[in-house]
Structures are given as structure tokens and as C-alpha cells.
Design an enzyme around this catalytic site. Structure first.
Site, mmCIF file in Angstrom:
data_model
loop_
_atom_site.group_PDB
_atom_site.id
_atom_site.type_symbol
_atom_site.label_atom_id
_atom_site.label_comp_id
_atom_site.label_asym_id
_atom_site.label_seq_id
_atom_site.Cartn_x
_atom_site.Cartn_y
_atom_site.Cartn_z
ATOM 1 C CG HIS A 17 -1.902 -1.011 1.377
ATOM 2 N ND1 HIS A 17 -2.085 -1.763 2.514
ATOM 3 C CD2 HIS A 17 -2.846 -1.457 0.499
ATOM 4 C CE1 HIS A 17 -3.080 -2.617 2.345
ATOM 5 N NE2 HIS A 17 -3.562 -2.457 1.126
ATOM 6 C CE LYS A 41 -14.510 -7.313 3.943
ATOM 7 N NZ LYS A 41 -13.312 -6.869 3.217
ATOM 8 N NE ARG A 90 -2.789 -7.730 -4.340
ATOM 9 C CZ ARG A 90 -3.557 -8.092 -3.325
ATOM 10 N NH1 ARG A 90 -3.018 -8.303 -2.151
ATOM 11 N NH2 ARG A 90 -4.844 -8.250 -3.473
ATOM 12 C CB SER A 128 -4.262 -6.537 4.904
ATOM 13 O OG SER A 128 -3.959 -5.260 4.411
HETATM 14 O O1 PNS Z 1 -8.718 -2.719 0.564
HETATM 15 P P1 PNS Z 1 -9.967 -3.253 -0.072
HETATM 16 O O2 PNS Z 1 -10.814 -3.967 0.954
HETATM 17 O O3 PNS Z 1 -9.664 -4.090 -1.269
HETATM 18 O O4 PNS Z 1 -10.799 -1.981 -0.580
HETATM 19 C C1 PNS Z 1 -12.087 -2.131 -1.146
HETATM 20 C C2 PNS Z 1 -12.812 -0.764 -1.286
HETATM 21 C C3 PNS Z 1 -12.783 -0.031 0.030
HETATM 22 C C4 PNS Z 1 -12.109 0.066 -2.341
HETATM 23 C C5 PNS Z 1 -14.259 -1.069 -1.737
HETATM 24 O O5 PNS Z 1 -14.813 -2.060 -0.923
HETATM 25 C C6 PNS Z 1 -15.158 0.167 -1.682
HETATM 26 O O6 PNS Z 1 -15.004 1.080 -2.454
HETATM 27 N N1 PNS Z 1 -16.089 0.172 -0.718
HETATM 28 C C7 PNS Z 1 -16.999 1.289 -0.478
HETATM 29 C C8 PNS Z 1 -18.426 0.915 -0.875
HETATM 30 C C9 PNS Z 1 -18.613 1.086 -2.364
HETATM 31 O O7 PNS Z 1 -18.450 2.137 -2.922
HETATM 32 N N2 PNS Z 1 -18.971 -0.045 -3.027
HETATM 33 C C10 PNS Z 1 -19.152 -0.059 -4.436
HETATM 34 C C11 PNS Z 1 -17.928 -0.592 -5.150
HETATM 35 S S1 PNS Z 1 -18.331 -2.110 -5.955
#
Ligand code: PNS
Length: 158
Positions: A17, A41, A90, A128
Site C-alpha cells: 500500500h 466486516k 498485483r 493485509s
Molecule cells: O482494501 P480493499 O478492501 O480491497 O478496498 C475495497 C474498497 C474499500 C475500495 C471497496 O470495498 C469500496 O469502495 N467500498 C466502499 C463501498 C462502495 O463504494 N462499493 C461499491 C464498489 S463495488
């Protein structure tokens, strides 16, 4: 001034990150790291802990700030008066989900674009979840997470 949002769960922030944040900070005028408060979560670290670790990790990058957000990413991006999202890729395994997120975000908010940065090769295996798994077994974490995160992880595993 071009502002970009780098969103994620960051449970916890890894060197992968950090690598994406640092490289983004040399491309954009300002980078806002958006830490998701995902109420569905149960993360290992609280939202406050995740934000604090990120703030410590990026303190050498003057044009980077860290904030938390709840709800839709595109709403947070608009609230920050920008239209750029950064995500790291990645491997091919990331591609499907990342494309789906970027494209669905564009349906909901057509002016929001996602810029993908390829993860540096040395971090291509890193996540993570991998870090948390190794922390459980007492593996030295210096190649995985910023220095300031190591003791926090060790404390959690006690
Ligand atoms: O680190 P991560 O868990 O891969 O990040 C995922 C993240 C936070 C980018 C994604 O879950 C997100 O944008 N969540 C906010 C809710 C949202 O906008 N959902 C629609 C996207 S499909």
C-alpha cells in the site's frame, strides 16, 4: 490541482500500500488515503487504529492525507471534489474484481475514473491477510509492513 483518492480497508497498511501511495504522490498534487469504515466486516484493527497507522506511515509524504469514509466510495470522492480513484493491481487475480468495481463506479458516477498502478514486483504477493497470518505465527514482519505497524500487530496477536 489534481487530487486523487486511494481507498481501501488497510487492515493493516502494508508496504505494498505504502509503495502505491508514494508513487501516486509523485503523480498527483494531493493524495487522500480513504480508509473504509465497513460496518458489515469485523476488521482486526479499529477504524481509528487503521487511520493512525496510516498517518504514521505516510508522515514523510507531505502531499498525502488520511481520512476515513463510510458508504459509497464515489460519494466520498465527490465530497473531496475530485474524480480520480487510485487502485493497485498485483496480479491477474485482482483484475476481475478491480474492473468490476471501477466499471460499476462509473455507472453510478460516470465522471469518476479509476487509475490503476501496477504493484512493484517485490510486493506482488503481499496482502493485509498474508501479513495477519504471518503475524499469528511470529514471523518477522519487517519486509511486509511499515515499521510503525509491527509493534501494533504484535500487540494484537498477544
Ligand atoms: O482494501 P480493499 O478492501 O480491497 O478496498 C475495497 C474498497 C474499500 C475500495 C471497496 O470495498 C469500496 O469502495 N467500498 C466502499 C463501498 C462502495 O463504494 N462499493 C461499491 C464498489 S463495488
Amino acid at each position: 490541482m489534481t487530487v486523487a483518492v486511494y481507498p481501501g480497508s488497510f487492515d493493516p497498511v502494508t508496504l505494498g500500500h505504502y509503495d502505491i501511495i508514494k508513487r501516486s504522490s509523485s503523480i498527483f498534487d494531493h493524495v487522500i488515503v480513504g480508509v473504509l469504515n465497513n460496518t458489515s466486516k469485523t476488521p482486526l484493527f479499529s477504524l481509528e487504529e487503521r487511520v493512525k497507522m496510516l498517518k504514521d506511515a505516510v508522515e514523510d509524504l507531505p502531499n498525502v492525507s488520511v481520512e476515513s469514509f463510510e458508504g459509497l466510495l464515489v460519494d466520498f470522492v465527490k465530497q473531496k471534489k475530485t474524480n480520480v480513484v487510485i487502485r493497485g493491481l498485483r496480479a491477474l487475480t485482482d483484475f476481475d474484481l478491480e474492473m468490476q468495481m471501477a466499471q460499476s463506479n462509473r455507472v453510478v458516477a460516470p465522471d469518476v475514473d479509476t487509475v490503476f498502478l501496477s504493484t512493484s514486483i517485490e510486493y506482488s504477493y503481499l496482502s493485509s491477510s498474508v501479513v495477519k497470518e504471518y503475524a499469528k505465527y511470529g514471523v518477522d514482519l519487517k519486509d511486509f509492513v511499515p515499521e510503525c505497524v509491527i509493534s501494533k500487530l504484535m500487540d494484537k496477536m498477544k
